[in-house]
Design a protein around this motif. Structure first.
Motif, mmCIF file in Angstrom:
data_model
loop_
_atom_site.group_PDB
_atom_site.id
_atom_site.type_symbol
_atom_site.label_atom_id
_atom_site.label_comp_id
_atom_site.label_asym_id
_atom_site.label_seq_id
_atom_site.Cartn_x
_atom_site.Cartn_y
_atom_site.Cartn_z
ATOM 1 N N SER A 97 0.745 -1.269 0.140
ATOM 2 C CA SER A 97 0.217 -0.003 -0.176
ATOM 3 C C SER A 97 1.144 1.186 0.107
ATOM 4 N N GLY A 98 2.014 1.177 0.582
ATOM 5 C CA GLY A 98 2.979 2.378 0.753
ATOM 6 C C GLY A 98 3.501 2.737 -0.408
ATOM 7 N N GLY A 99 3.920 1.480 -1.063
ATOM 8 C CA GLY A 99 4.582 1.365 -2.439
ATOM 9 C C GLY A 99 3.225 2.039 -3.566
ATOM 10 N N HIS A 323 -7.525 1.921 -10.941
ATOM 11 C CA HIS A 323 -8.484 0.909 -11.367
ATOM 12 C C HIS A 323 -7.982 -0.495 -10.288
ATOM 13 N N THR A 324 -6.841 -0.706 -10.289
ATOM 14 C CA THR A 324 -6.527 -1.774 -9.475
ATOM 15 C C THR A 324 -6.636 -1.538 -8.021
ATOM 16 N N MET A 325 -6.155 -0.003 -7.725
ATOM 17 C CA MET A 325 -6.220 0.128 -6.068
ATOM 18 C C MET A 325 -7.733 0.295 -5.675
ATOM 19 N N ALA A 326 -8.866 0.581 -6.498
ATOM 20 C CA ALA A 326 -9.969 0.571 -6.480
ATOM 21 C C ALA A 326 -10.484 -0.942 -5.967
ATOM 22 N N GLY A 327 -9.988 -1.871 -6.820
ATOM 23 C CA GLY A 327 -10.156 -3.342 -6.621
ATOM 24 C C GLY A 327 -9.572 -3.770 -5.420
ATOM 25 N N HIS A 328 -8.908 -3.145 -5.022
ATOM 26 C CA HIS A 328 -8.102 -3.560 -3.385
ATOM 27 C C HIS A 328 -8.754 -2.816 -2.464
ATOM 28 N N SER A 329 -9.787 -2.053 -2.719
ATOM 29 C CA SER A 329 -10.417 -1.068 -1.625
ATOM 30 C C SER A 329 -9.570 -0.118 -0.970
ATOM 31 N N LEU A 330 -8.662 0.159 -1.817
ATOM 32 C CA LEU A 330 -7.818 1.498 -1.355
ATOM 33 C C LEU A 330 -8.373 2.657 -1.820
ATOM 34 N N PHE A 331 -8.941 2.644 -2.767
ATOM 35 C CA PHE A 331 -9.700 3.853 -3.570
ATOM 36 C C PHE A 331 -11.177 3.432 -3.439
ATOM 37 N N PRO A 333 -14.811 2.607 -4.903
ATOM 38 C CA PRO A 333 -15.110 1.297 -5.873
ATOM 39 C C PRO A 333 -15.498 2.152 -7.332
ATOM 40 N N ILE A 334 -15.929 3.015 -7.530
ATOM 41 C CA ILE A 334 -16.413 3.948 -8.739
ATOM 42 C C ILE A 334 -15.082 3.725 -9.682
ATOM 43 N N LEU A 335 -13.947 3.951 -9.062
ATOM 44 C CA LEU A 335 -12.715 4.198 -10.046
ATOM 45 C C LEU A 335 -12.366 2.839 -10.683
ATOM 46 N N GLU A 336 -13.173 1.683 -10.189
ATOM 47 C CA GLU A 336 -12.597 0.290 -10.721
ATOM 48 C C GLU A 336 -13.771 0.184 -12.003
ATOM 49 N N ARG A 337 -14.639 0.975 -12.090
ATOM 50 C CA ARG A 337 -15.787 0.892 -13.156
ATOM 51 C C ARG A 337 -15.157 1.442 -14.759
ATOM 52 N N THR A 338 -15.521 0.277 -15.688
ATOM 53 C CA THR A 338 -15.117 0.745 -16.804
ATOM 54 C C THR A 338 -16.427 0.718 -17.687
ATOM 55 N N ASN A 339 -16.226 1.294 -18.884
ATOM 56 C CA ASN A 339 -17.222 1.739 -19.987
ATOM 57 C C ASN A 339 -17.255 0.850 -20.983
ATOM 58 N N ARG A 340 -18.259 1.161 -21.813
ATOM 59 C CA ARG A 340 -18.412 -0.025 -22.781
ATOM 60 C C ARG A 340 -17.208 0.027 -23.865
ATOM 61 N N HIS A 341 -16.286 0.816 -23.730
ATOM 62 C CA HIS A 341 -14.817 0.580 -24.631
ATOM 63 C C HIS A 341 -14.013 -0.321 -23.624
ATOM 64 N N GLN A 342 -14.557 -0.517 -22.450
ATOM 65 C CA GLN A 342 -13.583 -1.301 -21.479
ATOM 66 C C GLN A 342 -12.491 -0.651 -21.232
ATOM 67 N N ALA A 343 -12.582 0.522 -21.011
ATOM 68 C CA ALA A 343 -11.619 1.570 -20.480
ATOM 69 C C ALA A 343 -11.890 1.845 -19.229
ATOM 70 N N PRO A 344 -10.755 2.299 -18.151
ATOM 71 C CA PRO A 344 -11.273 2.776 -16.736
ATOM 72 C C PRO A 344 -11.910 4.389 -16.973
ATOM 73 N N PRO A 468 -9.169 -8.189 -4.063
ATOM 74 C CA PRO A 468 -9.938 -7.844 -5.239
ATOM 75 C C PRO A 468 -10.956 -9.055 -5.638
ATOM 76 N N ARG A 469 -12.220 -8.907 -6.168
ATOM 77 C CA ARG A 469 -12.880 -9.955 -6.498
ATOM 78 C C ARG A 469 -12.439 -10.983 -7.491
ATOM 79 N N GLY A 470 -12.443 -12.210 -7.149
ATOM 80 C CA GLY A 470 -11.799 -13.024 -8.064
ATOM 81 C C GLY A 470 -10.440 -13.428 -7.702
#
Length: 479
Positions: A97-99, A323-331, A333-344, A468-470
């Motif tokens: 997390s510090g890194g 995106h990754t930090m949101a998946g680890h609950s550091l940020f 959750p909305i920052l993990e969301r991607t759009n129809r282009h599968q972009a963050p 993160p999930r999965g």
């Protein structure tokens, strides 16, 4: 909402590109033309003169040592989180997390610094060639909007844009190097004067090494794209080694041709003279002389496009960290969301807003976009990155000593240990010469350096509490 829907909304696009695509992301982050036009005069004038090209090779060797352990661990760890993933695997969740906090500080600092240089470059370009007066901050505002748009679209679109921009600057620089050989002759290429041990150790080698490592910034981002790359276990290590060797050799050769153009005995004085008027003239004058005046004009244009390519590349890196930090609950959750282009898309917007917020006070206070915004934040970014390299090397050793996943002594212990020791040496040079790198007062220097441990401590306190999930936590992961 079903699990399938959630997965669809947070997944990045898979198998989007291979080694060439990753390379263009990395090379654009390192902005070769910016390194030559912007930093060559500083490295030669303030460093070890004609021996400056050798400094690039020295740094290249150190980074190859780093890459040995780094690429080895990428075969065993999900590296979509970049430094976070590696440090977490080797030193524990809190250290990871510090890194991650340091990585985000470093990447955001260098990207926002480049916005300052881009704004000044584009503003000057429009004034000189179109007679249009546009404030530097207006150019930055426009760039932030375009970068946000591209960062919210398919990753392949950004890769194509970067490929075109990087190709043009590489062609111009390669043409110049060939032109020097043709016009000056092979006899002008003095190898011992630039690459001999005495030459590399002459003057202030620490300063030259400091600028060399700043010019190679971002090669480790190969791992960040592992979730979107084809066959990441092979493409990431290949792209990493190719990027390190290519940029080290290319920058060393280009700087060498500049030294050869002026002559080994006169290069440092020419660089010092350029610093008193226009540092870019140290590279632009030879370009005009060897290729014609069109080359200087082309370099003027390509400097702006080179900076834009670097800005976009770092934007892509940062959004994937978010995106990754949101998946680890550091940020959030909305920052993990991607759009129809599968972009963050949410992360892209957040990073663009962050850049605007940081640039705003510099613009409002009428501060120098190059001497202050660029110099201060780029210096902060370099110091932070060297700390990260050191932590990562230690993490590689920790991971393999604990898991015994591989037993090759060179890749799992000796190379990472050498890398950590050498990186500590480089860090000492960066701290010692930080005033040269940033151009700031003593107070500014220590305030900027103090940010690094403060941010790391803040990251330690915000340790991830869930996986993160999965992605189940490995049984061997340290607390």
């Amino acid at each position: 909402m079903s699990n399938a829907q959630v997965q669809h909304q947070t997944d990045l696009k898979r198998n989007a590109f291979g080694v060439p695509g990753i390379l263009f992301f990395v090379l654009s982050a390192q902005a070769p033309l910016t390194s030559i036009v912007g930093a060559a005069a500083l490295a030669v004038a303030l460093g070890d003169g004609a021996g400056a090209p050798g400094a690039y090779l020295v740094v290249g060797v150190v980074i190859v040592l780093f890459a040995v352990g780094f690429t080895t661990i990428t075969r065993h760890v999900d590296t979509r989180g970049g430094f976070f993933a590696v440090i977490k695997a080797g030193l524990g969740r809190r250290a990871g997390s510090g890194g991650s906090a340091l990585a985000l500080l470093s990447y955001n600092a260098i990207q926002i610094a480049m916005y300052g240089l881009f704004g000044a470059s584009l503003s000057g370009l429009l004034s000189r060639h179109a007679g249009i007066s546009v404030p530097w901050w207006a150019c930055v505002a426009g760039a932030i909007a375009v970068v946000w748009f591209l960062g919210s679209r398919k990753i392949e679109l950004g890769a194509r844009v970067l490929a075109v921009l990087v190709a043009f600057e590489l062609l111009l620089l390669a043409g110049f190097a060939v032109g020097v050989v043709v016009t000056k002759g092979w006899s002008a290429l003095d190898v011992p004067a630039s690459f001999g041990p005495k030459a590399v150790l002459a003057g202030a080698p620490g300063v030259a090494i400091m600028f060399a490592i700043a010019s190679m910034f971002g090669f480790e981002s190969t791992a960040i794209y592992s979730g979107e790359a084809k066959d990441p276990r092979r493409t990431v290590p290949r792209a990493t080694y190719i990027a390190v060797v290519l940029i080290a050799v290319f920058l060393a050769f280009l700087t060498w041709t500049l030294v050869c153009f002026y002559g080994a005995g006169q290069a440092q004085e020419a660089a010092r003279t350029a610093l008193q008027t226009d540092p870019a003239s140290f590279a632009v004058t030879p370009l005009n002389s060897v290729l014609g005046e069109w080359a200087g004009t082309a370099a003027d244009v390509l400097l702006s496009t080179s900076l834009f390519a670097g800005i976009l590349s770092f934007h892509n890196m940062i959004t994937r960290y978010f995106h990754t930090m949101a998946g680890h609950s550091l940020f959030p959750p909305i920052l993990e969301r991607t759009n129809r282009h599968q972009a963050p898309a949410a992360a892209s917007l957040a990073q663009s807003l962050l850049a605007a917020v940081v640039v705003l006070p510099f613009a409002a206070a009428g501060m120098d976009p190059v001497g202050q915004l660029f110099s201060w934040l780029s210096g902060l970014a370099v110091a932070t990155l060297v700390v990260l390299y050191t932590l990562t090397s230690a993490a590689v050793i920790g991971y393999f000593r604990r898991t015994r996943a591989e037993r090759n002594l060179w890749t799992t212990l000796l190379a990472p240990a050498l890398s950590a020791v050498l990186m500590l040496g480089i860090l000492s040079q960066v701290v010692r010469n930080f005033g040269v790198l940033t151009g700031g007062s003593a107070t500014t220097v220590w305030l900027l350096l103090a940010i690094v441990p403060v941010v790391f401590a803040a990251g330690l306190l915000r340790s991830p509490r869930t996986v993160p999930r999965g992605t189940p936590a490995p049984a061997t992961e340290p607390a």
